[in-house]
Design a protein around this motif. Structure first.
Motif, PDB file in Angstrom:
ATOM      1  N   VAL A 100       8.436   0.150 -11.416  1.00 58.37           N
ATOM      2  CA  VAL A 100       7.749   0.218 -10.317  1.00 58.37           C
ATOM      3  C   VAL A 100       8.565   0.089  -9.010  1.00 58.37           C
ATOM      4  CG1 VAL A 100       5.992  -1.371  -9.033  1.00 58.37           C
ATOM      5  CG2 VAL A 100       5.874  -1.221 -11.479  1.00 58.37           C
ATOM      6  N   VAL A 101       8.235   1.021  -7.983  1.00 55.32           N
ATOM      7  CA  VAL A 101       9.177   1.141  -6.748  1.00 55.32           C
ATOM      8  C   VAL A 101       8.130   0.618  -5.713  1.00 55.32           C
ATOM      9  CG1 VAL A 101      10.561   2.497  -5.214  1.00 55.32           C
ATOM     10  CG2 VAL A 101      10.623   2.865  -7.819  1.00 55.32           C
ATOM     11  N   VAL A 102       8.595  -0.401  -5.035  1.00 57.93           N
ATOM     12  CA  VAL A 102       7.853  -0.824  -3.890  1.00 57.93           C
ATOM     13  C   VAL A 102       8.845  -0.630  -2.584  1.00 57.93           C
ATOM     14  CG1 VAL A 102       6.475  -2.703  -4.834  1.00 57.93           C
ATOM     15  CG2 VAL A 102       9.039  -3.148  -4.016  1.00 57.93           C
ATOM     16  N   ARG A 103       7.942  -0.123  -1.477  1.00 57.06           N
ATOM     17  CA  ARG A 103       8.726  -0.048  -0.375  1.00 57.06           C
ATOM     18  C   ARG A 103       8.151  -0.976   0.811  1.00 57.06           C
ATOM     19  NH1 ARG A 103       7.430   4.988  -2.375  1.00 57.06           N
ATOM     20  NH2 ARG A 103       5.593   5.061  -1.210  1.00 57.06           N
ATOM     21  N   VAL A 104       9.127  -1.445   1.650  1.00 61.32           N
ATOM     22  CA  VAL A 104       8.786  -2.615   2.435  1.00 61.32           C
ATOM     23  C   VAL A 104      10.111  -2.217   3.729  1.00 61.32           C
ATOM     24  CG1 VAL A 104       8.354  -4.218   0.714  1.00 61.32           C
ATOM     25  CG2 VAL A 104      10.629  -4.250   1.460  1.00 61.32           C
ATOM     26  N   ALA A 161       7.870  -9.506 -17.722  1.00 63.23           N
ATOM     27  CA  ALA A 161       8.471  -8.171 -18.416  1.00 63.23           C
ATOM     28  C   ALA A 161       8.328  -7.117 -17.357  1.00 63.23           C
ATOM     29  CB  ALA A 161       7.943  -7.730 -19.761  1.00 63.23           C
ATOM     30  N   VAL A 162       7.434  -7.163 -16.659  1.00 58.82           N
ATOM     31  CA  VAL A 162       6.775  -6.020 -15.835  1.00 58.82           C
ATOM     32  C   VAL A 162       7.506  -6.275 -14.429  1.00 58.82           C
ATOM     33  CG1 VAL A 162       5.054  -4.934 -14.376  1.00 58.82           C
ATOM     34  CG2 VAL A 162       4.842  -5.298 -16.641  1.00 58.82           C
ATOM     35  N   ALA A 163       7.748  -7.607 -14.084  1.00 56.55           N
ATOM     36  CA  ALA A 163       8.340  -7.967 -12.756  1.00 56.55           C
ATOM     37  C   ALA A 163       9.859  -7.456 -13.035  1.00 56.55           C
ATOM     38  CB  ALA A 163       8.484  -9.537 -12.721  1.00 56.55           C
ATOM     39  N   ARG A 164      10.454  -7.456 -14.150  1.00 58.52           N
ATOM     40  CA  ARG A 164      11.843  -7.073 -14.177  1.00 58.52           C
ATOM     41  C   ARG A 164      11.945  -5.563 -14.204  1.00 58.52           C
ATOM     42  NH1 ARG A 164      11.891 -11.486 -17.769  1.00 58.52           N
ATOM     43  NH2 ARG A 164      10.950 -10.236 -19.377  1.00 58.52           N
ATOM     44  N   ARG A 165      10.880  -4.863 -14.028  1.00 59.93           N
ATOM     45  CA  ARG A 165      10.926  -3.416 -13.825  1.00 59.93           C
ATOM     46  C   ARG A 165      10.584  -3.035 -12.309  1.00 59.93           C
ATOM     47  NH1 ARG A 165       6.838  -2.420 -18.757  1.00 59.93           N
ATOM     48  NH2 ARG A 165       8.031  -3.853 -20.247  1.00 59.93           N
ATOM     49  N   VAL A 166      10.726  -4.067 -11.369  1.00 57.45           N
ATOM     50  CA  VAL A 166      10.169  -3.743 -10.104  1.00 57.45           C
ATOM     51  C   VAL A 166      11.393  -3.612  -9.228  1.00 57.45           C
ATOM     52  CG1 VAL A 166       9.101  -4.380  -8.018  1.00 57.45           C
ATOM     53  CG2 VAL A 166       8.122  -4.841 -10.245  1.00 57.45           C
ATOM     54  N   ARG A 167      11.787  -2.385  -8.439  1.00 60.19           N
ATOM     55  CA  ARG A 167      12.839  -2.291  -7.631  1.00 60.19           C
ATOM     56  C   ARG A 167      12.385  -2.005  -6.302  1.00 60.19           C
ATOM     57  NH1 ARG A 167      14.713   2.651  -6.383  1.00 60.19           N
ATOM     58  NH2 ARG A 167      13.861   4.380  -7.551  1.00 60.19           N
ATOM     59  N   TYR A 168      13.073  -2.151  -5.339  1.00 60.37           N
ATOM     60  CA  TYR A 168      12.428  -1.772  -3.828  1.00 60.37           C
ATOM     61  C   TYR A 168      13.348  -0.672  -3.217  1.00 60.37           C
ATOM     62  CZ  TYR A 168      16.130  -4.721  -1.887  1.00 60.37           C
ATOM     63  OH  TYR A 168      17.544  -5.241  -1.781  1.00 60.37           O
ATOM     64  N   GLU A 169      12.707  -0.422  -2.268  1.00 58.94           N
ATOM     65  CA  GLU A 169      13.304   0.658  -1.252  1.00 58.94           C
ATOM     66  C   GLU A 169      12.837   0.177   0.147  1.00 58.94           C
ATOM     67  OE1 GLU A 169      13.090   4.597  -3.812  1.00 58.94           O
ATOM     68  OE2 GLU A 169      11.686   4.369  -2.358  1.00 58.94           O
ATOM     69  N   THR A 170      13.923   0.451   1.090  1.00 59.14           N
ATOM     70  CA  THR A 170      13.301  -0.023   2.504  1.00 59.14           C
ATOM     71  C   THR A 170      12.891   1.354   3.145  1.00 59.14           C
ATOM     72  OG1 THR A 170      15.678   0.130   3.211  1.00 59.14           O
ATOM     73  CG2 THR A 170      14.991  -2.096   2.593  1.00 59.14           C
TER      74      THR A 170
END
Length: 469
Positions: A300-304, A362-371
């Motif tokens: 999961v890639v979140v952008r913020v 488990a899913v939280a550990r698959r989250v990374r982010y991009e700015t």
């Protein structure tokens, strides 16, 4: 030349309800309703109730209602207890441009003072709007800077708006209101240190600002003096809390009464830090109507915006495995996992039982982010998301304005539904209807009994008519 506090005092004192546009008055009523619903839900869940419990020891008798308390108390005590409850679930509104939670400090302070003063609903409403306009402008004058320096602008700026509202309801003149604002400056506080270990001190910030606002106005009414230049002075608010020297607050206050920030206060769709709402909405849109199983999700890639990373994404170790339910409300990885696996982020998402769910972890550990540099970041809480599935599929969405923002609004009916859902945890259906009718009908109300009576009748065996006054 008048100082900013003097100009705020003049605006606060002279504003009339007739001068406030109808859509602004409606927004103020709906925001008060929303905030009361948040407080009722916190009461029912036993969250942020410590301020109310303290009233049993230090709460002087008075004529103001504290949610769920069996007797009326001094308005400073009621404002403290109610603002703590209202902010306890982190479900209350936020003004995006200033990053201030507004109604929980201004609205609940004004309600306590208005009830104690036996004010009309119209008087309460005008005071709420006046206070809202003050908080938002002060926060906008240094938007983001308070957070960057470790201060919570809800409390630091909120006390001034709450003091303005309380001063108006007490009929204070211009110089006395200016003194009250000056005194409030010495009571402004609120550190973001809770982010280090998940301590739930943030609701106390709102409560203390509400309490301080009432005390500041009552001290001023008794002759205590406060500095006229408390906001822009060399050792004033903006120097001390934002590191801004020689700040010109003219643009912030010169259009008071012609530009209305009250209608730009955003409702919350999720009971969590507003800074993650855009990313959560993007995740929901990307996933569509389906909920996913943990084994379906590869990444999961979140952008913020870069500015929110220290609040909701770092340090990574605690964000992927929050230690407390309150810390989870400031964890985008945890909340993103809940959105994907449960299809919603709601009050139950932040329960102790949910916190221990191994699938969420488990899913939280698959989250990374991009700015990402979002053009809307100065006035909203935007975000984006990209889901990589195990089968090779990629789902993606962007949310430049979070749900509940002025540009992506909740309808009045959606706000009422949110209120009813929260209030139903604490009130019967007839009491919910009475409270909703009372708040939405404030302009015509000769007194505030329809609003305050249901709030004090929550403990078993307590009825509105039997409460001491």
């Amino acid at each position: 030349m008048p100082t900013a506090a003097e100009r705020i005092a003049d605006f606060t004192r002279t504003l009339t309800l007739a001068a406030i546009p109808a859509e602004v008055r409606l927004a103020a009523r709906l925001h008060l309703l929303d905030t009361l619903g948040c407080g009722l839900a916190a009461h029912a869940l036993g969250i942020a109730t410590e301020g109310r419990a303290l009233l049993d020891e230090i709460g002087a008798p008075g004529a103001a209602t504290a949610i769920g308390h069996p007797r009326r108390v001094h308005p400073a005590g009621a404002a403290f207890a109610n603002a703590m409850l209202g902010h306890g679930l982190d479900f209350d509104d936020t003004h995006g441009d200033s990053i201030c939670h507004v109604s929980v400090v201004v609205g609940l302070t004004a309600l306590a003072v208005a009830e104690a003063r036996r004010a009309t609903g119209a008087a309460l409403l005008a005071a709420v709007v006046a206070g809202n306009e003050v908080v938002t402008r002060l926060g906008m004058a240094a938007s983001g800077t308070f957070h960057a320096r470790g201060f919570h602008p809800t409390a630091v700026c909120g006390i001034f708006g709450a003091a303005a509202a309380a001063a108006r309801l007490q009929g204070l003149d211009g110089p006395t209101t200016t003194s009250a604002l000056g005194i409030a400056g010495s009571m402004a506080s609120g550190l973001l240190a809770f982010l280090e270990d998940g301590s739930a001190t943030k609701p106390i910030h709102a409560g203390w600002a509400a309490h301080g606002a009432v005390i500041a106005t009552q001290l001023a009414a008794r002759g205590a003096a406060g500095p006229r230049s408390v906001l822009e002075a060399r050792f004033g608010l903006f120097h001390a809390f934002a590191g801004h020297d020689g700040i010109d607050l003219g643009p912030a206050v010169e259009d008071l009464g012609t530009r209305w920030e009250t209608r730009r206060i955003a409702y919350k769709a999720y009971p969590a830090c507003h800074m993650m709402h855009g990313a959560l909405a993007a995740l929901a849109e990307a996933a569509g109507d389906r909920t996913l199983a943990p084994e379906e999700i590869a990444e999961v890639v979140v952008r913020v915006p870069k500015s929110v990373v220290p609040i909701i994404l770092e340090p990574a170790a605690t964000k992927v495995a929050p230690r407390t339910t309150y810390e989870a409300k400031f964890s985008l990885p945890y909340s993103a996992a809940a959105m994907l696996l449960r299809g919603a982020v709601e009050l139950a998402t932040y329960s102790p039982a949910a916190l221990g769910d191994p699938d969420l972890g488990a899913v939280a550990r698959r989250v990374r982010y991009e700015t990402h540099e979002y053009p809307t970041a100065a006035r909203a809480f935007p975000g984006g998301a990209r889901l990589h599935l195990r089968d090779g599929g990629v789902l993606e969405a962007e949310c430049p304005y979070q749900k509940g923002a002025p540009e992506n609004p909740l309808t009045p009916e959606e706000v009422r539904r949110k209120f009813r859902g929260n209030a139903a945890l604490a009130l019967s259906a007839p009491a919910i209807e009475a409270l909703e009718t009372g708040v939405l009908g404030l302009e015509e109300a000769a007194d505030l009994s329809a609003v305050c009576a249901p709030l004090g009748a929550l403990w078993p065996g307590v009825s509105p008519d039997s409460r001491s006054s």
